[in-house]
Design an enzyme around this catalytic site. Structure first.
Site, PDB file in Angstrom:
ATOM      1  N   GLU A  48       0.859  -1.056   0.052  1.00 44.79           N
ATOM      2  CA  GLU A  48      -0.245  -0.034   0.048  1.00 44.79           C
ATOM      3  C   GLU A  48       0.953   1.172  -0.020  1.00 44.79           C
ATOM      4  OE1 GLU A  48      -3.116   0.027  -1.150  1.00 44.79           O
ATOM      5  OE2 GLU A  48      -3.896  -1.184   0.692  1.00 44.79           O
ATOM      6  N   HIS A  49       0.413   2.230  -0.656  1.00 44.30           N
ATOM      7  CA  HIS A  49       1.371   3.358  -0.916  1.00 44.30           C
ATOM      8  C   HIS A  49       2.339   3.398  -1.366  1.00 44.30           C
ATOM      9  CE1 HIS A  49      -1.554   6.679   0.096  1.00 44.30           C
ATOM     10  NE2 HIS A  49      -2.124   5.638   1.069  1.00 44.30           N
TER      11      HIS A  49
ATOM     12  N   ASP B  13       2.944   1.927  -5.161  1.00 45.19           N
ATOM     13  CA  ASP B  13       2.804   2.260  -6.471  1.00 45.19           C
ATOM     14  C   ASP B  13       3.307   3.327  -6.982  1.00 45.19           C
ATOM     15  OD1 ASP B  13       0.648   3.709  -5.693  1.00 45.19           O
ATOM     16  OD2 ASP B  13      -0.819   3.039  -7.383  1.00 45.19           O
TER      17      ASP B  13
ATOM     18  N   SER C 120     -25.215   8.282 -14.896  1.00 42.62           N
ATOM     19  CA  SER C 120     -24.374   7.326 -13.862  1.00 42.62           C
ATOM     20  C   SER C 120     -25.491   6.947 -12.754  1.00 42.62           C
ATOM     21  CB  SER C 120     -23.161   7.890 -13.465  1.00 42.62           C
ATOM     22  OG  SER C 120     -22.708   7.076 -12.232  1.00 42.62           O
TER      23      SER C 120
ATOM     24  N   GLY D 254     -16.087   5.686  -2.537  1.00 46.95           N
ATOM     25  CA  GLY D 254     -15.216   6.099  -1.227  1.00 46.95           C
ATOM     26  C   GLY D 254     -14.990   4.992  -0.262  1.00 46.95           C
TER      27      GLY D 254
ATOM     28  N   SER E 100     -13.324   4.027  -8.717  1.00 47.91           N
ATOM     29  CA  SER E 100     -13.220   5.283  -9.881  1.00 47.91           C
ATOM     30  C   SER E 100     -12.429   4.520 -11.091  1.00 47.91           C
ATOM     31  CB  SER E 100     -12.269   6.240  -9.265  1.00 47.91           C
ATOM     32  OG  SER E 100     -11.245   6.056  -8.732  1.00 47.91           O
TER      33      SER E 100
ATOM     34  N   ASP F  91      -4.680   0.595  -9.245  1.00 47.49           N
ATOM     35  CA  ASP F  91      -5.943   0.280  -9.357  1.00 47.49           C
ATOM     36  C   ASP F  91      -6.400   0.042 -10.801  1.00 47.49           C
ATOM     37  OD1 ASP F  91      -5.928   1.270  -6.664  1.00 47.49           O
ATOM     38  OD2 ASP F  91      -6.854   3.161  -7.400  1.00 47.49           O
TER      39      ASP F  91
HETATM   40  C1  GLA Z   1      -5.299   4.420  -4.021  1.00 47.31           C
HETATM   41  C2  GLA Z   1      -4.807   4.858  -5.257  1.00 47.31           C
HETATM   42  C3  GLA Z   1      -3.513   3.860  -5.739  1.00 47.31           C
HETATM   43  C4  GLA Z   1      -2.520   3.612  -4.648  1.00 47.31           C
HETATM   44  C5  GLA Z   1      -3.552   3.228  -3.202  1.00 47.31           C
HETATM   45  C6  GLA Z   1      -2.341   3.138  -2.086  1.00 47.31           C
HETATM   46  O1  GLA Z   1      -6.169   3.381  -4.293  1.00 47.31           O
HETATM   47  O2  GLA Z   1      -5.528   5.092  -6.231  1.00 47.31           O
HETATM   48  O3  GLA Z   1      -2.720   4.257  -6.801  1.00 47.31           O
HETATM   49  O4  GLA Z   1      -1.910   4.492  -4.379  1.00 47.31           O
HETATM   50  O5  GLA Z   1      -4.594   4.175  -3.002  1.00 47.31           O
HETATM   51  O6  GLA Z   1      -1.866   2.007  -2.164  1.00 47.31           O
END
Ligand code: GLA
Length: 402
Positions: free
Chosen positions: A43-44, A46, A77, A134, A140, A188
């Site tokens: 996580e965090h 990429d 939508s 959210g 998204s 994502d």
């Molecule tokens: C969100 C962002 C991703 C990634 C995650 C954290 O999902 O869209 O690009 O940075 O947070 O891992």
């Protein structure tokens, strides 16, 4: 305690088609779907040349589409609310439209700009979705990727191969970064476009490659439970950008964090020097880089554990990831921490960008009910919103469904 269900492809296609016909008075040419994703670990990282292991969810967004010839995009939508926007393609670009429709219009604009989508002279688009907004599950990316594959296939008459999908990934990232103004990485969109049933993706962002790793939780007697804290977040706000800003600033001056020796120490020293024009606290810089480097090492270990179906190790690493996101990266809210603790800490962690959203827990099948009850009770005790629950199964990436 209930587990939210989601529509199958037939139902999603029927609902998107009904919305299309109700709104535009004609029938769509086809319906395409793209899933949300759950990130198991990594996580965090990429946007920092790291490694992540997401899989595509069964929960998808469906886009019923038909081409137009007058340059207009007409979008309806039906996610939380019914939203409607008409915009000429010629007006789409950086920061326009910088709202929900930017994910959709922006993907087409960026795809046309790069050539990932060969041609588009307008489209009618009706979207329905089972990916909660959210919740840290990439609603998204599901929007972007469903429309991107639709536009690609309407232009070419064929489903995108891997090369075309990689180009669509880049277009969808640009929609988010440049049109909506959310400085997210590429996790994502890769999961949503390249997901495969029964598999997770081990993505290496430094090499820009991924491998598909079998992910048979069922055979191990486990279930991946998602607890949505219902404490909403938005990645377009400043907190995600502030975390990324520190990492980008350090990497800009010191090079890729993947290979930077003693990163935390190097970041501390950097922050004490003249290049730190943003005034980042040295201890903050050190903590953030420590997370990124350790999380990548942890995720590489987790990928090996998954390859040998060693879920005990995997679950321990998930918990370590959460603790680092809490203590070093500081993106864990009270609601997320409450769910993490209640889920029994082992095998649980927050997923996605943080600041709200969901906790995941890899739990033995016979402990699903009790885990949900514990998470709900903890939320009630803390005075937090009532969580909702889903089960996550590795599912197919973006595809035509009708
Ligand atoms: C969100 C962002 C991703 C990634 C995650 C954290 O999902 O869209 O690009 O940075 O947070 O891992």
């Amino acid at each position: 305690m209930t587990i939210a269900t989601h529509r199958d492809d037939t139902q999603l296609a029927a609902d998107a088609t009904a919305l299309f016909t109700h709104t535009f008075g004609t029938t769509p040419t086809g319906v395409w779907a793209a899933p949300g994703r759950v990130n198991l670990i990594g996580e965090h990282v990429d946007y920092a040349d790291g490694v992540s292991i997401p899989f595509a969810l069964g929960q998808s967004t469906a886009a019923a589409c038909a081409p137009r010839t007058d340059g207009l995009l007409r979008i309806v939508s039906q996610a939380d609310d019914t939203l409607r926007l008409d915009i000429p393609l010629a007006e789409v670009g950086p920061n326009n439209p910088a709202n929900w429709a930017g994910y959709i219009a922006g993907s087409i604009w960026a795809g046309l700009d790069s050539g990932a989508i060969p041609t588009c002279e307008g489209m009618d688009i009706a979207l329905v979705s089972d990916v909660p907004v959210g919740s840290g599950l990439s609603s998204s990316a599901a929007l972007e990727c469903s429309v991107a594959v639709a536009a690609y296939e309407l232009a070419t008459g064929t489903s995108p191969d891997d090369t075309a999908r990689a180009a669509l990934v880049d277009a969808c990232i640009r929609a988010e970064n440049e049109v909506v103004g959310a400085s997210t990485g590429g996790l994502d969109q890769r999961a949503s476009l390249f997901g495969q049933p029964g598999h997770a993706l081990a993505i290496d962002f430094a090499a820009n490659t991924f491998t598909l790793v079998p992910c048979d939780m069922d055979a191990a007697g486990l279930v991946l439970l998602i607890a949505d804290t219902n404490a909403p977040h938005s990645l377009a706000d400043g907190q995600y950008a502030s975390r990324r800003g520190v990492i980008d600033a350090v990497a800009h001056d010191l090079g890729s964090l993947r290979t930077l020796p003693n990163g935390a120490e190097a970041a501390r020293t950097w922050a004490q020097g003249e290049h730190n024009t943003a005034g980042i606290e040295p201890e903050v810089a050190a903590r953030r880089v420590k997370h990124v480097q350790e999380e990548t090492t942890r995720t590489i270990e987790a990928a090996h554990a998954l390859e040998r179906a060693d879920f005990d190790t995997f679950r321990r690493l998930m918990a370590d990831s959460h603790i680092s996101l809490r203590d070093h990266f500081e993106v864990v809210t009270e609601e997320l921490e409450s769910a993490f603790q209640a889920a029994g800490a082992h095998g649980a962690r927050m997923t996605g960008g943080g600041f709200g959203g969901s906790v995941i827990a890899l739990v033995p099948k016979d402990q699903v009910e009790s885990t949900m009850a514990a998470i709900a009770a903890a939320a009630k005790k803390g005075g937090y919103p009532e969580p909702t629950f889903m089960l996550a199964t590795p599912s197919a990436g973006a595809r035509r469904i009708a």
